[in-house]
Write an enzyme that holds these catalytic residues in place. Sequence first.
Site, PDB file in Angstrom:
ATOM      1  N   CYS A  55       8.250  -9.855  -5.772  1.00 13.47           N
ATOM      2  CA  CYS A  55       8.315  -8.410  -6.027  1.00 13.47           C
ATOM      3  C   CYS A  55       8.906  -7.654  -4.840  1.00 13.47           C
ATOM      4  CB  CYS A  55       6.932  -7.857  -6.363  1.00 13.47           C
ATOM      5  SG  CYS A  55       5.767  -8.018  -5.004  1.00 13.47           S
ATOM      6  N   ASP A 102       7.356  -6.739  -2.161  1.00 15.88           N
ATOM      7  CA  ASP A 102       6.402  -5.852  -1.498  1.00 15.88           C
ATOM      8  C   ASP A 102       5.967  -6.430  -0.146  1.00 15.88           C
ATOM      9  OD1 ASP A 102       6.697  -4.308  -3.661  1.00 15.88           O
ATOM     10  OD2 ASP A 102       4.737  -4.696  -4.536  1.00 15.88           O
ATOM     11  N   CYS A 105       3.444  -1.859  -4.434  1.00 15.97           N
ATOM     12  CA  CYS A 105       2.957  -1.266  -5.677  1.00 15.97           C
ATOM     13  C   CYS A 105       1.578  -0.648  -5.481  1.00 15.97           C
ATOM     14  CB  CYS A 105       2.891  -2.337  -6.753  1.00 15.97           C
ATOM     15  SG  CYS A 105       1.533  -3.473  -6.504  1.00 15.97           S
ATOM     16  N   CYS A 144      -1.156  -9.103  -6.007  1.00 14.39           N
ATOM     17  CA  CYS A 144      -1.086  -7.987  -5.061  1.00 14.39           C
ATOM     18  C   CYS A 144      -2.266  -8.047  -4.093  1.00 14.39           C
ATOM     19  CB  CYS A 144      -1.083  -6.655  -5.808  1.00 14.39           C
ATOM     20  SG  CYS A 144       0.011  -6.649  -7.253  1.00 14.39           S
TER      21      CYS A 144
END
Length: 144
Positions: A34, A36, A59, A103
């Site tokens: 992603c 991140d 995110c 995450c």
Amino acid sequence: MLYSEKVMDHFMHPRNVGVIENADGVGEVGNAKCGDIMKIYLKIENDIIVDVKFETFGCGSAIASSSMATEMIKGKPLSQALELTNKAVAEALDGLPAHKMHCSVLAEEAIRKAVQNYYDRHGIAYDPAAFAFDEHEHEEGEQA
Ligand code: FES
């Protein structure tokens, strides 16, 4: 509702955002899929995390996870911070959707990296195997 109230709260009002100048340990991790990135700063005195801050370029779930994770390790001994799992962070947030569990893995890994960085900087011996992230089982972590 996809996200719990706690996730929304920590996303909208993240705790411990920022940088610690002259931190004792810094850990940065990213998720290649992603893109991140999360960075954790630790201030450590007598093996206790007296202060912790984070910067997360990512995110909402990553921001909420970093916020919750920093709250969970603040004032705690390093040994306890090393035991913090992404699952515990997600549970403290009243859950994350399955495809968002990765995450919370960032938070667990960034904290471990920051502690490892502290050990490295201070010449404190440790078992490198304890920091080998790939061998570490994550709850629904690192999936596509
Ligand atoms: Fe990348 Fe959440 S989507 S950390």
